[in-house]
Design a protein around this motif. Sequence first.
Motif, PDB file in Angstrom:
ATOM      1  N   PRO A 174      82.338  46.312  38.224  1.00  0.00           N
ATOM      2  CA  PRO A 174      81.562  45.047  38.112  1.00  0.00           C
ATOM      3  C   PRO A 174      82.196  44.098  38.999  1.00  0.00           C
ATOM      4  O   PRO A 174      83.292  43.794  38.964  1.00  0.00           O
ATOM      5  CB  PRO A 174      81.710  44.659  36.880  1.00  0.00           C
ATOM      6  N   GLN A 175      81.453  43.578  39.997  1.00  0.00           N
ATOM      7  CA  GLN A 175      82.170  42.212  40.986  1.00  0.00           C
ATOM      8  C   GLN A 175      81.266  41.167  40.789  1.00  0.00           C
ATOM      9  O   GLN A 175      81.005  40.665  41.763  1.00  0.00           O
ATOM     10  CB  GLN A 175      82.368  42.977  42.059  1.00  0.00           C
ATOM     11  N   PHE A 176      80.803  40.865  39.626  1.00  0.00           N
ATOM     12  CA  PHE A 176      79.856  39.909  39.648  1.00  0.00           C
ATOM     13  C   PHE A 176      80.282  38.610  40.303  1.00  0.00           C
ATOM     14  O   PHE A 176      79.414  37.825  40.984  1.00  0.00           O
ATOM     15  CB  PHE A 176      79.524  39.503  38.188  1.00  0.00           C
ATOM     16  N   ASP A 177      81.333  37.981  40.229  1.00  0.00           N
ATOM     17  CA  ASP A 177      81.650  36.712  40.967  1.00  0.00           C
ATOM     18  C   ASP A 177      81.164  36.840  42.204  1.00  0.00           C
ATOM     19  O   ASP A 177      80.877  35.835  42.830  1.00  0.00           O
ATOM     20  CB  ASP A 177      83.389  36.532  40.738  1.00  0.00           C
ATOM     21  N   ILE A 178      81.796  37.804  42.987  1.00  0.00           N
ATOM     22  CA  ILE A 178      81.735  37.764  44.491  1.00  0.00           C
ATOM     23  C   ILE A 178      80.100  37.607  44.750  1.00  0.00           C
ATOM     24  O   ILE A 178      79.503  37.076  45.768  1.00  0.00           O
ATOM     25  CB  ILE A 178      82.148  39.257  44.914  1.00  0.00           C
ATOM     26  N   LEU A 179      79.225  38.666  43.961  1.00  0.00           N
ATOM     27  CA  LEU A 179      77.895  38.407  44.366  1.00  0.00           C
ATOM     28  C   LEU A 179      77.155  37.106  43.847  1.00  0.00           C
ATOM     29  O   LEU A 179      76.376  36.731  44.609  1.00  0.00           O
ATOM     30  CB  LEU A 179      77.277  39.339  43.121  1.00  0.00           C
ATOM     31  N   VAL A 180      77.562  36.495  42.782  1.00  0.00           N
ATOM     32  CA  VAL A 180      77.023  35.379  42.597  1.00  0.00           C
ATOM     33  C   VAL A 180      77.122  34.139  43.699  1.00  0.00           C
ATOM     34  O   VAL A 180      76.354  33.602  44.291  1.00  0.00           O
ATOM     35  CB  VAL A 180      77.465  34.739  41.249  1.00  0.00           C
ATOM     36  N   HIS A 181      78.310  34.266  44.177  1.00  0.00           N
ATOM     37  CA  HIS A 181      78.842  33.189  45.196  1.00  0.00           C
ATOM     38  C   HIS A 181      78.371  33.495  46.465  1.00  0.00           C
ATOM     39  O   HIS A 181      77.589  32.956  47.220  1.00  0.00           O
ATOM     40  CB  HIS A 181      80.280  33.254  45.348  1.00  0.00           C
ATOM     41  N   GLY A 232      74.864  32.975  46.514  1.00  0.00           N
ATOM     42  CA  GLY A 232      74.424  31.678  46.062  1.00  0.00           C
ATOM     43  C   GLY A 232      73.233  31.334  44.805  1.00  0.00           C
ATOM     44  O   GLY A 232      72.498  30.439  44.605  1.00  0.00           O
ATOM     45  N   LEU A 233      73.739  32.643  43.950  1.00  0.00           N
ATOM     46  CA  LEU A 233      72.732  32.429  42.763  1.00  0.00           C
ATOM     47  C   LEU A 233      72.808  31.323  41.825  1.00  0.00           C
ATOM     48  O   LEU A 233      72.120  31.037  40.769  1.00  0.00           O
ATOM     49  CB  LEU A 233      73.066  33.776  41.926  1.00  0.00           C
ATOM     50  N   HIS A 234      74.380  30.648  41.914  1.00  0.00           N
ATOM     51  CA  HIS A 234      74.612  29.642  40.950  1.00  0.00           C
ATOM     52  C   HIS A 234      73.710  28.397  41.424  1.00  0.00           C
ATOM     53  O   HIS A 234      73.545  27.358  40.734  1.00  0.00           O
ATOM     54  CB  HIS A 234      75.916  29.239  41.099  1.00  0.00           C
ATOM     55  N   GLY A 274      82.578  57.013  56.959  1.00  0.00           N
ATOM     56  CA  GLY A 274      82.702  58.264  56.492  1.00  0.00           C
ATOM     57  C   GLY A 274      82.432  57.912  54.780  1.00  0.00           C
ATOM     58  O   GLY A 274      82.649  58.630  53.952  1.00  0.00           O
ATOM     59  N   LEU A 275      81.850  56.649  54.504  1.00  0.00           N
ATOM     60  CA  LEU A 275      81.408  56.421  53.011  1.00  0.00           C
ATOM     61  C   LEU A 275      79.953  56.630  52.856  1.00  0.00           C
ATOM     62  O   LEU A 275      79.237  56.104  53.810  1.00  0.00           O
ATOM     63  CB  LEU A 275      82.021  55.231  52.617  1.00  0.00           C
ATOM     64  N   GLN A 276      79.561  57.280  51.784  1.00  0.00           N
ATOM     65  CA  GLN A 276      77.973  57.286  51.343  1.00  0.00           C
ATOM     66  C   GLN A 276      77.531  55.854  51.135  1.00  0.00           C
ATOM     67  O   GLN A 276      78.013  55.205  50.487  1.00  0.00           O
ATOM     68  CB  GLN A 276      77.854  58.319  50.479  1.00  0.00           C
ATOM     69  N   ALA A 277      76.320  55.439  52.088  1.00  0.00           N
ATOM     70  CA  ALA A 277      75.958  54.281  51.669  1.00  0.00           C
ATOM     71  C   ALA A 277      75.302  54.168  50.435  1.00  0.00           C
ATOM     72  O   ALA A 277      74.609  55.133  49.937  1.00  0.00           O
ATOM     73  CB  ALA A 277      74.837  53.750  52.704  1.00  0.00           C
ATOM     74  N   TRP A 278      75.261  53.137  49.761  1.00  0.00           N
ATOM     75  CA  TRP A 278      74.794  53.001  48.459  1.00  0.00           C
ATOM     76  C   TRP A 278      74.280  51.632  47.974  1.00  0.00           C
ATOM     77  O   TRP A 278      74.623  50.464  48.212  1.00  0.00           O
ATOM     78  CB  TRP A 278      76.137  53.038  47.398  1.00  0.00           C
ATOM     79  N   LEU A 279      72.791  51.557  47.788  1.00  0.00           N
ATOM     80  CA  LEU A 279      72.229  50.548  47.286  1.00  0.00           C
ATOM     81  C   LEU A 279      72.162  50.394  45.853  1.00  0.00           C
ATOM     82  O   LEU A 279      71.602  51.350  45.310  1.00  0.00           O
ATOM     83  CB  LEU A 279      70.777  50.753  48.159  1.00  0.00           C
ATOM     84  N   SER A 280      72.756  49.314  45.469  1.00  0.00           N
ATOM     85  CA  SER A 280      72.592  48.905  43.749  1.00  0.00           C
ATOM     86  C   SER A 280      71.944  47.839  43.244  1.00  0.00           C
ATOM     87  O   SER A 280      71.883  46.880  44.221  1.00  0.00           O
ATOM     88  CB  SER A 280      74.292  49.195  43.369  1.00  0.00           C
ATOM     89  N   SER A 281      71.713  47.734  42.181  1.00  0.00           N
ATOM     90  CA  SER A 281      71.027  46.516  41.924  1.00  0.00           C
ATOM     91  C   SER A 281      71.599  46.390  40.407  1.00  0.00           C
ATOM     92  O   SER A 281      72.030  47.155  39.653  1.00  0.00           O
ATOM     93  CB  SER A 281      69.439  46.809  41.866  1.00  0.00           C
ATOM     94  N   GLY A 282      71.353  45.234  39.939  1.00  0.00           N
ATOM     95  CA  GLY A 282      71.695  44.889  38.728  1.00  0.00           C
ATOM     96  C   GLY A 282      71.209  43.434  38.252  1.00  0.00           C
ATOM     97  O   GLY A 282      70.302  42.813  38.969  1.00  0.00           O
ATOM     98  N   GLU A 283      71.660  42.890  37.324  1.00  0.00           N
ATOM     99  CA  GLU A 283      71.332  41.395  36.838  1.00  0.00           C
ATOM    100  C   GLU A 283      72.490  40.826  36.052  1.00  0.00           C
ATOM    101  O   GLU A 283      73.223  41.599  35.360  1.00  0.00           O
ATOM    102  CB  GLU A 283      70.130  41.650  36.292  1.00  0.00           C
TER     103      GLU A 283
END
Length: 237
Positions: free
Chosen positions: A132-139, A142-144, A228-237
């Motif tokens: 989980p890397q929520f801090d990075i995502l939120v900032h 701009g979810l805040h 060389g990395l498999q691309a990954w689309l992820s979602s969450g909340e």
Amino acid sequence: MMKQILSWFRKNPCLMPDKESRRLLLPASSILQALGGEKWFENRKNTTKTAERSVKACRTCDAREPLVTLLRCNNCKHVYYCSKDCQRSNWKHHKVECREIVAEQEKVKRLSLTDPDGAKLATDWSLWRKQPQFDILVHALGLHRDPGRGRTHILFKAAEYAPTTTKLKYKFRVVSCGVFRIKDVLRDIELIMGLNRGEDQEYVDSLFDESAGTHAGVPYIELSFGDGLQAWLSSGE
Ligand SMILES: [Zn+2]
Ligand SMILES: [Zn+2]
């Protein structure tokens, strides 16, 4: 039951972070004593493992242990459900992801026979992505400022392998990242993910459909990829 509760606390020591909630929820209890009293809680650390457990919940209704017993998807052994009903109703969302996870697991298995370094890289990558890397995502998104941006914008994260360190968290460096309007980059998502032409919108929609269900959180999506990395689309909340 007592045994179950004790083992749950041992595995999730950080889910009752403050003394006050412990006092209310574990009043002078035999549970607290069996764990070793207040002292036990004070010496616990939050690790990758406990962080992972704290997000372990039924994919459909968000129910958590120890209130329910969570079952894993039999196919990918990666997502959890509290009941067969919850699993069935989530299948249309999990289907594509399940297929990708299994494909990756099989790739790791194959590689481990011929190319141990490649297998290690693929395993590290899948573990790293799951953190989980929520801090990075939120900032970044701009979810805040505006939670609605989670639906219209996407975070692209290009990563690079740094296998010199033993700490999972530092095994990949994010070399560049950017935030884009989803509708501006649908074609890029398609290319990076290796989807068929036209599959992009459908895929993105299915990710959001899922979080529009019973959850109350702010939905987001992110795309992680790299050489060389498999691309990954992820979602969450
Ligand atoms: Zn459920
Ligand atoms: Zn699955």
